[in-house]
Design an enzyme around this catalytic site. Structure first.
Site, PDB file in Angstrom:
ATOM      1  N   LYS A 163       6.864  -4.526   1.648  1.00 38.95           N
ATOM      2  CA  LYS A 163       5.717  -3.894   0.994  1.00 38.95           C
ATOM      3  C   LYS A 163       4.485  -4.699   1.350  1.00 38.95           C
ATOM      4  O   LYS A 163       4.431  -5.903   1.101  1.00 38.95           O
ATOM      5  CB  LYS A 163       5.953  -3.923  -0.515  1.00 38.95           C
ATOM      6  CG  LYS A 163       5.191  -2.867  -1.281  1.00 38.95           C
ATOM      7  CD  LYS A 163       5.374  -3.038  -2.766  1.00 38.95           C
ATOM      8  CE  LYS A 163       6.227  -1.951  -3.373  1.00 38.95           C
ATOM      9  NZ  LYS A 163       6.169  -1.977  -4.851  1.00 38.95           N
ATOM     10  N   PHE A 192       0.206   0.073  -4.424  1.00 32.78           N
ATOM     11  CA  PHE A 192       0.056  -1.292  -3.940  1.00 32.78           C
ATOM     12  C   PHE A 192      -0.212  -1.332  -2.436  1.00 32.78           C
ATOM     13  O   PHE A 192      -0.957  -2.170  -1.950  1.00 32.78           O
ATOM     14  CB  PHE A 192       1.348  -2.043  -4.277  1.00 32.78           C
ATOM     15  CG  PHE A 192       1.385  -3.494  -3.909  1.00 32.78           C
ATOM     16  CD1 PHE A 192       0.990  -4.465  -4.826  1.00 32.78           C
ATOM     17  CD2 PHE A 192       1.852  -3.898  -2.668  1.00 32.78           C
ATOM     18  CE1 PHE A 192       1.046  -5.816  -4.482  1.00 32.78           C
ATOM     19  CE2 PHE A 192       1.910  -5.241  -2.320  1.00 32.78           C
ATOM     20  CZ  PHE A 192       1.504  -6.201  -3.235  1.00 32.78           C
ATOM     21  N   GLY A 224       2.712   3.529  -1.833  1.00 37.18           N
ATOM     22  CA  GLY A 224       2.466   3.546  -3.271  1.00 37.18           C
ATOM     23  C   GLY A 224       1.097   2.983  -3.563  1.00 37.18           C
ATOM     24  O   GLY A 224       0.297   2.760  -2.648  1.00 37.18           O
ATOM     25  N   SER A 274       1.642   0.104   1.644  1.00 34.63           N
ATOM     26  CA  SER A 274       2.692   0.819   2.356  1.00 34.63           C
ATOM     27  C   SER A 274       3.974  -0.002   2.402  1.00 34.63           C
ATOM     28  O   SER A 274       3.932  -1.230   2.356  1.00 34.63           O
ATOM     29  CB  SER A 274       2.242   1.107   3.791  1.00 34.63           C
ATOM     30  OG  SER A 274       1.081   1.893   3.753  1.00 34.63           O
ATOM     31  N   VAL A 275       5.097   0.712   2.512  1.00 39.05           N
ATOM     32  CA  VAL A 275       6.400   0.052   2.596  1.00 39.05           C
ATOM     33  C   VAL A 275       6.996   0.357   3.975  1.00 39.05           C
ATOM     34  O   VAL A 275       7.007   1.508   4.408  1.00 39.05           O
ATOM     35  CB  VAL A 275       7.345   0.542   1.473  1.00 39.05           C
ATOM     36  CG1 VAL A 275       8.674  -0.187   1.526  1.00 39.05           C
ATOM     37  CG2 VAL A 275       6.710   0.337   0.090  1.00 39.05           C
ATOM     38  N   ASP A 291       6.850   1.223 -15.828  1.00 43.15           N
ATOM     39  CA  ASP A 291       6.643   2.307 -14.852  1.00 43.15           C
ATOM     40  C   ASP A 291       7.989   2.895 -14.424  1.00 43.15           C
ATOM     41  O   ASP A 291       8.249   3.056 -13.230  1.00 43.15           O
ATOM     42  CB  ASP A 291       5.831   1.790 -13.661  1.00 43.15           C
ATOM     43  CG  ASP A 291       5.107   2.901 -12.909  1.00 43.15           C
ATOM     44  OD1 ASP A 291       5.043   4.036 -13.430  1.00 43.15           O
ATOM     45  OD2 ASP A 291       4.614   2.645 -11.796  1.00 43.15           O
TER      46      ASP A 291
END
Ligand code: ATP
Length: 360
Positions: free
Chosen positions: A66, A49, A47, A51-52, A164
């Protein structure tokens, strides 16, 4: 929360010592070992922010980590907002925080792992061909995510606006129950404030017009986005659809004529092959149309949304229902241009003219 108190000191009340802390601080070493050193094979998604990654702790429990992509003051703020908010909320339909790690320039957030990933992955992504979301699951997801948002708007102190709400931020546990996630953009609402003016953050197709145009954010912006999410859940269509080169249509523009002509069954995702409950369809379309109105004052609250979704509109007479009117949202060409991309940095001056671990 010592780290957070340093970051956003004075902006939010401190956690009371009597409040149960269910999160903890993780060491970078522990998270390295849980995720096989953030191995590519462990990557669940990416995303804005960062990677997850999927991971497993020494006790066997599965986590999602995250990892902040690049350190910046803005990213640090997003990190602290998300951790602060998640640390203070506990609800069955909100993704739980397991903890965080802040070592050197590394910023990581640890969550419970959701084996069925996101609603987006089932509606439009890798799980879409499996067709696992039957009507009942969709209705449960609608109610669950509504309850998560209701908690944020009405029960959290101070109240929280998510900002969001979208399909990729609704995660699904092993029973396909919804967990609203991603609080990096959330806003804490000062007591007594009716709205807050802010830079526009969020995702095209889900943005309430007053927010996209003037940056005016209130709980009802989340209600609008939730209306779009409901239309998406019923129809399996994306919030903005490409019709051809340079031509795009919002889900509201597509749904409005069908709703007005009473052709509700045509709204239903063809993948359901006609298997749906007609009464529930009427009810959920009714809620979606109320939520996705252009005029914020005419939208219901999330509390009302939950009531109607749970009991059905029959016999209930909410003030907002009397004003029911679905406006066709006309975003300017400039906004439609960007399609699915995000407008996290768009300012408030925008004008209208212009298997691995799957339980499935
Ligand atoms: N707790 C979790 N369990 C399982 N998968 C997760 C979890 N958290 C995130 N994911 C997966 O990782 C992906 C990326 O999540 P992330 O929240 O970083 O970005 P996003 O919501 O897709 O985009 P944005 O940055 O716009 O919010 C999600 O779409 C989801 O598939």
């Amino acid at each position: 929360m010592e780290y957070l108190e340093r970051c956003i000191c004075g902006r939010v009340p401190r956690q009371k010592s009597s409040e149960k802390k269910e999160w903890r601080i993780f060491s970078l070493k522990e998270l390295h070992s849980a995720t096989n050193s953030f191995n590519y094979d462990n990557k669940l998604g990416e995303g804005g922010f960062g990677s997850v990654y999927w991971g497993q702790l020494w006790d066997g429990s599965q986590i999602a980590v995250k990892r902040l992509k690049v350190w910046s003051t803005k990213a640090e703020m997003e990190f602290s907002v998300e951790v602060e908010i998640l640390g203070r909320v506990r609800h069955k339909n909100l993704l739980s925080l397991r903890g965080y790690c802040a070592e050197g320039q590394e910023r990581l957030i640890v969550y419970d792992y959701m084996p069925n990933l996101s609603l987006l992955s089932h509606l439009h992504g890798q799980f879409a061909p499996d067709n696992q979301l039957d009507w009942d699951k969709r209705m449960n997801i609608a109610i669950g995510s509504a309850e998560g948002l209701e908690y944020l708007h009405h029960n959290a102190t101070p109240h929280i606006i998510h900002r969001d709400v979208k399909a990729s931020n609704v995660l699904l546990n092993s029973d396909f129950e919804a967990q609203v996630a991603d609080f990096g953009f959330a806003k804490l609402v000062p007591e007594g404030a009716t709205h807050v003016t802010t830079r526009v953050k969020g995702t095209l197709g889900y943005l309430a017009p007053e927010y996209a145009m003037w940056g005016k954010v209130s709980e009802s912006c989340d209600v609008y986005s939730f209306g779009i999410l409901l239309l998406e859940l019923i129809s399996g269509k994306k919030p903005i659809e490409k019709l051809g080169p340079g031509t795009k249509r919002t889900i509201v523009e597509w749904a409005a004529p069908l709703v007005f002509q009473g052709r509700l069954t045509e709204l239903v995702d063809p993948k359901l092959q006609g298997k749906f409950n007609a009464e529930e369809l009427k009810n959920v379309v009714h809620v979606a149309t109320m939520c996705a109105q252009n005029t914020p004052e005419n939208r219901p609250t999330m509390h009302e949304v939950v009531q109607i979704l749970r009991k059905g509109p029959r016999g209930e007479s909410l003030e907002s229902e009397k004003k029911l009117k679905l406006d066709t949202v006309k975003y300017g060409d400039e906004l439609l241009e960007a399609d699915d991309s995000e407008v996290k940095t768009r300012t408030a001056t925008t004008t209208p003219s212009s298997g691995r671990r799957s339980a499935a």
